[in-house]
Motif scaffolding. Structure first.
Motif, short mmCIF file in Angstrom:
data_model
loop_
_atom_site.label_atom_id
_atom_site.label_comp_id
_atom_site.label_asym_id
_atom_site.label_seq_id
_atom_site.Cartn_x
_atom_site.Cartn_y
_atom_site.Cartn_z
N ARG A 108 66.16 38.85 89.23
CA ARG A 108 65.08 38.81 88.24
C ARG A 108 65.25 39.95 87.25
O ARG A 108 65.59 41.06 87.62
CB ARG A 108 63.73 38.97 88.92
N LYS A 142 56.08 40.11 76.92
CA LYS A 142 56.79 40.45 78.13
C LYS A 142 57.78 39.34 78.45
O LYS A 142 57.45 38.17 78.36
CB LYS A 142 55.82 40.64 79.29
N LYS A 149 60.48 37.58 81.13
CA LYS A 149 60.87 37.44 82.53
C LYS A 149 61.94 36.37 82.63
O LYS A 149 61.78 35.26 82.13
CB LYS A 149 59.67 37.03 83.39
N SER A 172 62.92 41.69 84.11
CA SER A 172 61.66 41.68 83.36
C SER A 172 61.66 42.88 82.43
O SER A 172 62.18 43.95 82.75
CB SER A 172 60.46 41.72 84.30
#
Length: 134
Positions: A71, A88, A90, A73
């Motif tokens: 992941r 944001k 992700k 972010s």
């Protein structure tokens, strides 16, 4: 955003990192992906007497292979200027064990090319004098 396949993940990661240009924080998480097993029975009471200790020889060796969940972010940028703040971001992908070697080599190149805002830490130079203090 859902999980991307490996090539889409690397492409979007490259685009996001180059557009970021070192302005906001990037968080990388890598962990083993396991399936959750349904719990049919409640957990039994723990009896921690020495007679109930299970010896290490009693366990089977785990030979199962697990995919890796990756992941990325990024923060939303400078929160003081709301007009210039970015959303944001992700991104996530699952890499199977057979594809790990190729993925890591591609992933490292994307990370190296994308982190242009990093700079080496300045080291302090100690001045050595010929005097000895007592």
């Amino acid at each position: 955003m859902g999980r991307l396949n490996n090539s889409q993940f690397l492409t979007q990661l490259s685009e996001v990192l180059t557009s970021n240009n070192g302005e906001s924080s990037v968080y990388v998480t890598q962990k083993r992906l396991t399936t959750t097993l349904p719990i049919d029975e409640p957990t039994p009471k723990i009896n921690d007497l020495s007679s109930n200790v299970i010896k290490a020889d009693a366990f089977e060796e785990n030979t199962a292979t697990y995919p890796v969940l990756i992941r990325i972010s990024m923060n939303s940028g400078n929160s003081k200027n709301t007009s210039q703040s970015k959303q944001k971001t992700k991104l996530s992908t699952v890499v199977e064990t057979g594809n790990l070697d190729q993925f890591w080599s591609d992933y490292v190149q994307v990370i190296k090319n994308g982190f242009v805002g990093l700079k080496k830490k300045d080291k302090k130079k100690n001045k050595k004098s010929g005097k000895v203090s007592k």
